[in-house]
Write an enzyme that holds these catalytic residues in place. Structure first.
Site, short mmCIF file in Angstrom:
data_model
loop_
_atom_site.label_atom_id
_atom_site.label_comp_id
_atom_site.label_asym_id
_atom_site.label_seq_id
_atom_site.Cartn_x
_atom_site.Cartn_y
_atom_site.Cartn_z
N ALA A 35 0.77 -1.25 0.00
CA ALA A 35 0.00 0.00 0.00
C ALA A 35 0.80 1.30 0.00
CB ALA A 35 -0.96 0.01 1.19
N CYS B 223 4.24 -1.28 -12.24
CA CYS B 223 4.71 -0.11 -12.97
C CYS B 223 5.88 -0.51 -13.87
CB CYS B 223 5.11 1.03 -12.02
SG CYS B 223 6.38 0.60 -10.82
#
Length: 465
Positions: free
Chosen positions: A105, A226
């Site tokens: 997170a 990513c």
């Protein structure tokens, strides 16, 4: 100009072809695009930033740069985030009342988006394995005013033991080789190698093996990275489908032509074109990959009677006394409370003098390293109660009257430094402190009109020489 590894360039010339690969390499030499999201939970969210260029498909999101000293940031009214990174939380399509896990997170961009979608109902478990990064995660969730988040600092194995088949939705923004962040963080290039890509794939599978254990039948996994690497994107999705009979879901919330799709030829299962790819040459943001996968079965109500009984007995020992409730009420009665904390007298607990409304009460959390549970109201001291910063940010969700709106930039910066400020008001005792009408702290006014500073020391901004 980025010094891209030869092996990296060769790889993507083969995968994309020379022309498309050169477009990607050229785009990676361009300046990164900055963006921000506006917090719809806050009552006052009329920001001063330019809102002429919207991030496609994401509500309340705009291109532009945010300063960490601006009242918009300090009050949790905006969150600075790469525009591509906004999409995984958005496509999760979280509904109020659901149980949601953000497994990797920190620093909190996705957690704040998931939390705001819950609207104070249901549960958000925001986990970060790094002890240093979890601090920023907590700060950002508090700043956003989220009251129903359990913040944990654990690995996926520990969580899976506590939350078997528990969550409606799980977001895994997996640790990856970071190829999509090369232009934003050129240091990531130094870590890259074909061997590192394989190491990341192994780590992702290890994390996901535990994540699927925590999904309810029919629950949805949002997987994102990513990186551009097929080994960490289409191949991982293929692995999930083959090993867990998961179904790749269509993503209907995206209409922008700046968003591309996964490459079926880079994986080994059907429907990989339903996944999303974000390339720098599409001029939306940094590199990103995202997919939604559904577990077999249908969502149903889990049986949690046993865990409820165990936890109820234990937490009765943390209940507030009548006197403690009176100390707290003496402060809180001066403010308008959001609906999710209006019943604090029934739900609030106290541990080591810290008063909090737990995010979860029916689950035995033994074995977890809990950083914060729900909404911290403040601290009990000798026959009095001192409200906390998390509460101040949550109170910013509704209109307030007991507020000091600092009259100048100089007073605002002085307050962020930790100084007292002289104010002209008839108010006394604890008040909320705002600048440009954006609430960001508690303060306390003495008889001489001096506003005593309660802005947390860990958040204060040092004065420049």
């Amino acid at each position: 100009m980025l010094n891209l590894p030869i092996e990296f360039k060769d790889k993507y010339q083969k995968l994309l072809g020379n022309d498309e690969a050169e477009k990607m390499f050229s785009a990676m030499d361009q300046e990164s695009k900055k963006a921000y999201r506006i917090n719809p939970l806050k009552f006052e969210n009329n920001v001063s930033y330019d809102k002429t260029e919207e991030v496609p498909d994401i509500p309340n999101a705009f291109y532009g740069e945010v300063s960490g000293q601006d009242p918009e940031w300090v009050s949790g009214t905006v969150y600075s985030q790469d525009p591509s990174a906004m999409f995984p939380a958005w496509i999760a399509n979280v509904q109020a009342g659901e149980k949601v896990l953000d497994l990797c997170a920190a620093p909190g961009g996705k957690s704040t988006a998931l939390g705001q979608a819950l609207k104070g109902e249901g549960l958000l478990v925001a986990n970060e394995i790094s002890a240093s990064r979890v601090k920023a995660l907590r700060e950002n969730i508090e700043r956003w005013g989220i009251s129903n988040a359990l913040i944990t600092n654990n690995d996926s194995f520990a969580l899976a033991k506590v939350f078997p088949q528990f969550f409606d939705k799980i977001l895994v923004d997996a640790p990856c080789s970071g190829e999509g962040m090369f232009r934003k963080n050129p240091e990531a290039i130094e870590y890259w190698s074909p061997e590192y890509v394989q190491t990341c794939q192994d780590r992702q599978q290890e994390i996901l093996e535990q994540a699927v254990k925590m999904l309810k039948p029919g629950g949805k996994l949002i997987y994102s990275t990513c990186t551009f690497s097929p080994e960490e994107d289409e191949e991982i999705v293929s692995w999930l489908v083959k090993n867990y009979k998961m179904e790749i879901q269509p993503i209907t919330m995206i209409n922008s032509d700046k968003v591309s799709h996964g490459r079926p030829e880079w994986g080994s299962v059907d429907h990989l074109e339903r996944t999303l790819r974000f390339w720098p040459q599409d001029n939306l943001g940094e590199g990103q990959f995202a997919a939604i996968l559904k577990m077999p079965g249908e969502l149903g109500k889990e049986n949690s009677k046993k865990s409820k009984k165990k936890k109820k007995d234990k937490r009765n020992n943390l209940s507030l006394t009548k006197d403690e409730k009176e100390y707290i009420a003496k402060v809180l009665d001066k403010f308008n409370l959001p609906k999710e904390i209006s019943d604090w007298q029934k739900r609030a607990l106290v541990r080591k003098d810290h008063v909090f409304i737990p995010a979860i009460s029916e689950q035995n959390l033994k074995g977890l390293n809990i950083v914060n549970d729900g909404l911290e109201l403040g601290i009990l001291k000798k026959k009095r109660f001192e409200p906390g910063h998390h509460l101040a940010e949550a109170l910013g969700q509704v209109e307030q009257k007991n507020v000091i709106n600092l009259s100048s930039e100089e007073d605002y910066m002085s307050y962020l430094h930790g100084e007292t400020v002289k104010v002209d008001t008839d108010l006394r005792g604890f008040v909320l402190v705002a600048f440009n009408k954006m609430i960001f702290s508690f303060g306390k006014i003495a008889g001489n009109g001096v506003l005593k500073n309660f802005y947390p020391k860990g958040l204060r901004i040092l004065k420049k020489d």
